[in-house]
Design an enzyme around this catalytic site. Sequence first.
Site, PDB file in Angstrom:
ATOM      1  CG  ASP A  14      -2.829  -9.754   9.315  1.00 32.59           C
ATOM      2  OD1 ASP A  14      -2.786  -9.024   8.549  1.00 32.59           O
ATOM      3  OD2 ASP A  14      -1.632 -10.165  10.046  1.00 32.59           O
ATOM      4  CD  GLU A  15      -6.948  -6.815  13.632  1.00 32.11           C
ATOM      5  OE1 GLU A  15      -6.856  -6.359  12.625  1.00 32.11           O
ATOM      6  OE2 GLU A  15      -6.211  -6.038  14.664  1.00 32.11           O
ATOM      7  CE  LYS A  17      -7.079  -3.980   9.362  1.00 32.20           C
ATOM      8  NZ  LYS A  17      -6.395  -5.290   9.980  1.00 32.20           N
ATOM      9  N   GLY A  41      -2.455  -5.914   4.033  1.00 36.78           N
ATOM     10  CA  GLY A  41      -2.789  -7.173   3.386  1.00 36.78           C
ATOM     11  C   GLY A  41      -4.102  -7.682   3.657  1.00 36.78           C
ATOM     12  CG  HIS A  42      -7.157  -5.654   3.638  1.00 34.54           C
ATOM     13  ND1 HIS A  42      -6.714  -5.675   5.189  1.00 34.54           N
ATOM     14  CD2 HIS A  42      -6.829  -4.255   3.499  1.00 34.54           C
ATOM     15  CE1 HIS A  42      -6.248  -4.464   5.495  1.00 34.54           C
ATOM     16  NE2 HIS A  42      -6.409  -3.765   4.424  1.00 34.54           N
ATOM     17  CB  THR A 127       5.652  -4.739   5.815  1.00 32.15           C
ATOM     18  OG1 THR A 127       5.753  -3.543   5.814  1.00 32.15           O
ATOM     19  CG2 THR A 127       4.729  -5.376   6.860  1.00 32.15           C
ATOM     20  NE  ARG A 141       8.680  20.965  10.114  1.00 29.65           N
ATOM     21  CZ  ARG A 141       8.904  21.761  10.793  1.00 29.65           C
ATOM     22  NH1 ARG A 141       8.056  22.755  11.455  1.00 29.65           N
ATOM     23  NH2 ARG A 141      10.030  21.522  11.521  1.00 29.65           N
ATOM     24  CD  GLN A 222      -1.258  -1.007   8.862  1.00 26.77           C
ATOM     25  OE1 GLN A 222      -1.370   0.399   8.893  1.00 26.77           O
ATOM     26  NE2 GLN A 222      -0.761  -1.539   7.807  1.00 26.77           N
ATOM     27  CB  THR A 298       1.970  -7.713   3.369  1.00 23.30           C
ATOM     28  OG1 THR A 298       0.566  -7.266   3.374  1.00 23.30           O
ATOM     29  CG2 THR A 298       3.044  -6.933   2.689  1.00 23.30           C
ATOM     30  CB  THR A 299       5.917 -10.311   4.829  1.00 21.30           C
ATOM     31  OG1 THR A 299       5.425 -10.628   5.798  1.00 21.30           O
ATOM     32  CG2 THR A 299       6.080  -8.723   4.830  1.00 21.30           C
ATOM     33  CG  ASP A 331     -14.090 -20.243  11.099  1.00 25.81           C
ATOM     34  OD1 ASP A 331     -13.992 -19.189  11.324  1.00 25.81           O
ATOM     35  OD2 ASP A 331     -13.412 -21.094  10.225  1.00 25.81           O
TER      36      ASP A 331
END
Length: 407
Positions: A14-15, A17, A41-42, A127, A141, A222, A298-299, A331
């Site tokens: 959550d930076e 991105k 979640g963006h 999540t 596998r 992430q 997202t959540t 800000d």
Amino acid sequence: MTVNTLILGLQWGDEGKGKIVDALAETSEAVCRFQGGHNAGHTLKVDGEQKVLHLVPSGILHPSVHCVLGNGLVISLPALEKEIVELEQSGINFDGRFYVSGDCSLILPTHIAIDQVRDKSEGIGTTGRGIGPAYEDKVARRAIRFGDLQDWQALQPRLEKLIAYHNKVLVHLYDVDPVPLETVIDELRAHQHLFQKFHCATQTLLRGWVKENKKIIFEGAQGSMLDIDHGTYPYVTSSSTTAGGLSTGLGVGPKHIGSILGITKAYTTRVGEGPFATELFDENAAQLAKIGHEVGATTGRPRRCGWLDLKALETIVFINSVTSLCLTKLDVLDGFKEIKVCTDYDDDGSPIYTTLPGWEQDISGIKEFDALPKSAQDYILFIEDFLESSIDIVSVGPSRDQTIYRN
Ligand code: GDP
Ligand code: IMO
Ligand code: MG
């Protein structure tokens, strides 16, 4: 020198991105994801309108930009479908510009059930999207992959075996109801058209693009401190969120990465459980959460807030070979008289802070570094000096144009 850029979050996600990838995608030809799933979640804000993306790369709002989901992702077909439909309804076209690797592992309803019931006792604060269990099956596998939808005859017995195994875990280990095999089959069949439409040998596609010198953004989801190897284990996600994940998750070797842009907030947040050295519990935390709207996309969970941890970032910058930095949400610090940054830890592991003066003025409309208040400039320069990496982009608001490009 290759023109491609890898964009990564350096903290616990959550930076910002999504905002930065969207802004930089304007001058790029493709945006490609290499790990994670719809745990991401963006939130993008364009022309005053908000769009939330989970799986679809943050270049999708630019009509000429191609978007790729690489082999390193875990994909929930209903989640992908929902996101595509919603974006299409808002006028975004996916035809001929959206590609999904046949080697992606699929998230099945049983993965979600296991994730949710297991986290009740393990307390990672996932999540609940089935990410961990889906990656477990990949490494073991036995995963069902997107490309397996091509051959139902071959898929059916493998699916039966896998769902029987998942249901043993659900019923005997966690004492909850099994998920009927038919539910899983119905879900896969209902989304078969996604395979027909978007399935692609993305490794080959990417190789061609790299040879043609197309300008590509590799978009991390992430953050580095959630990395399965380098994060705050076990309170991490289940993929390689650091730079190394790009090559395995897309099939593009390291020499095709031209620059690595690391994104950090001007403070720190974390959603979910786990250690957070600079976490605050006072009125400063409340102010960061309120002004920064720190609620998970997202959540919907509140994000924990604290000061910037430069000591932790120093390690993360090295692990990722970061070549330049982007500082977001500066800000949000507008109202603080003083701002602290962690520059070391004491013997008990508690943060040692350096206190810097705040600027107490609205910077959200500022477009150039030189126009920022002196103490905001000094804050940026302090971080840059400490991390020995230049801060080339400063974000002062959620919109595309609230971005200061320095170099
Ligand atoms: P991501 O997961 O890294 O893409 O980040 P998220 O979208 O989950 O969280 C970042 C939030 O901050 C979003 O709501 C963005 O709209 C918002 N945001 C991004 N950059 C800035 C900024 O510079 N200032 C402010 N105030 N908000 C920002
Ligand atoms: P973006 O891309 C913030 C966190 C979860 C939990 C841990 C494991 O928006 O930055 P998982 O469901 O992945 O097994 O959960 O990881 N987490 C995130 N936190 N931003 C994210 O994505 C996250 N994706 C997972 O909260 O602590
Ligand atoms: Mg996010």
